[in-house]
Design a protein around this motif. Structure first.
Motif: not given
Length: 392
Positions: A119-128, A338-339
């Protein structure tokens, strides 16, 4: 035996697609919380742990059957198609709860779904994850709390089959003779460096994949096909590790289709592939030799080839030190999240220059002999340049 009609499901997909799940590639933690709420009457939804940044990780349980299937998605936070496809399946279970197929599934299966492992990566559209660990390479050290949660659930529930849902880059072609992007790719992860070593767990997942692919070929479009991902052994990868531990693991890579930038079409094929897989498991069971009986047919699925680019300009004339060259210029699209605006922008960069005759592409421009004009008067391209050049 209950008949599985994938053609009818394909034709009626829009009637059971969960329209509350947005079409953008972004699927954040807040989106998950909203979508899950509508299924609380047909599913059991419980938190099973916390991510590094203390977001709850949930498990959704549906069905009362003896066969347990555990499915997880978004272990890579920017790979959202599998999550959306699973909610389409749950919406199908909700809307069609009185149809024979859904009753058959409910009686025979217990589906455990972890919809957002990262969920942390999903929040900022990040793989890791939040400390930049790739969860799909943490299956031995188990340092990340998210991957610990997955392995703990598997240990406690002892599922019979695992489905690992991912998204695939646009670089993969099926075969090497023509433009044929991989709409979906499948993998039964390896358990050994020896290519001819097939455990019972791997044979089972191969058999399941073989059935899924046969069904999908009934509904394929004119362009695009189904590929088999490289079975190179990755010892620290989740699927490889779990398959070695004896859990049959089906890995699904949601691929690409021309101009389907938001993966709306790919989402449909992913959902139908999962339905085909769970149908096969439902009527074949998981014991005996039923699932693995035709495992060798898995290798008839053509392997993915890394020979696709997003755009190619063919036979451009470039200049350097009074010398002229005719080259192909290959470009790939890249996404930037874009955050502040919570949106994705696409930019295109040059990734290859030279003879690209062995590459296929989503967009092709034959510009034989036309000249390259870059920014600030530059008359030759460089790897990494943005698509800010002109050709005439």
């Amino acid at each position: 035996m209950l008949f599985f009609d994938i053609i009818s499901l394909f034709q009626n997909y829009e009637s059971f697609k969960d329209s509350s799940v947005g079409s953008t590639k972004i699927f954040r933690y807040s989106d998950l919380l909203k979508v899950m709420n509508k299924y609380k009457d047909i599913c059991t939804i419980v938190p099973i742990g916390l991510s590094i940044e203390k977001r709850k990780i949930f498990k959704i349980k549906w069905g009362i059957g003896k066969i347990k299937i555990l499915i997880w998605s978004q272990m890579h936070g920017n790979e959202t198609t599998g999550t959306k496809s699973m909610f389409d399946i749950f919406y199908f279970f909700l809307r069609k709860k009185n149809c024979d197929l859904v009753k058959f599934f409910k009686k025979n299966l217990t589906i455990l779904f972890i919809p957002m492992l990262n969920p942390d990566g999903s929040e900022i559209f990040q793989r890791r994850n939040a400390v930049n660990i790739d969860l799909n390479r943490d299956a031995i050290c188990l340092q990340s709390p998210e991957i610990q949660i997955l392995f703990q659930e598997i240990k406690e529930n002892k599922p019979n089959i695992l489905f690992n849902l991912h998204d695939q880059r646009s670089i993969y072609n099926v075969g090497y003779k023509s433009f044929n992007p991989a709409i979906l790719s499948f993998l039964s992860p390896s358990v050994s460096m020896e290519k001819d070593i097939y455990s019972i767990s791997r044979k089972k997942s191969m058999g399941i994949i073989n059935f899924m692919v046969k069904e999908l070929h009934k509904i394929l479009p004119d362009i695009g096909s189904i590929g088999r991902f490289s079975d190179e052994l990755y010892p620290t990868a989740t699927g490889d590790r779990l398959q070695k531990l004896g859990y049959p693991c089906v890995l699904i890579e949601s691929g690409n289709y021309p101009k389907d930038f938001q993966k709306k079409i790919i989402r449909k094929y992913t959902a139908l592939s999962i339905l085909a897989g769970i149908y096969f498991i439902s009527y074949k069971g998981y014991k005996g030799e039923y699932l693995e009986k035709n495992y060798k047919s898995y290798f008839s699925i053509p392997e993915n080839k890394n020979i696709l680019l997003d755009k190619i300009y063919r036979k451009i004339q470039i200049h350097k030190n009074k010398n002229k060259f005719l080259v192909d210029i290959g470009l790939m699209n890249f996404e930037k999240f874009d955050l502040m605006k919570r949106n994705i922008t696409i930019f295109t960069k040059i990734v290859d220059i030279g003879d690209l005759s062995n590459f296929f592409t989503y967009e092709e421009f034959i510009v034989t002999g036309n000249k390259f004009y870059g920014e600030k008067g530059k008359n030759f391209p460089e790897i990494g340049d943005l698509e800010n050049f002109k050709i005439f």
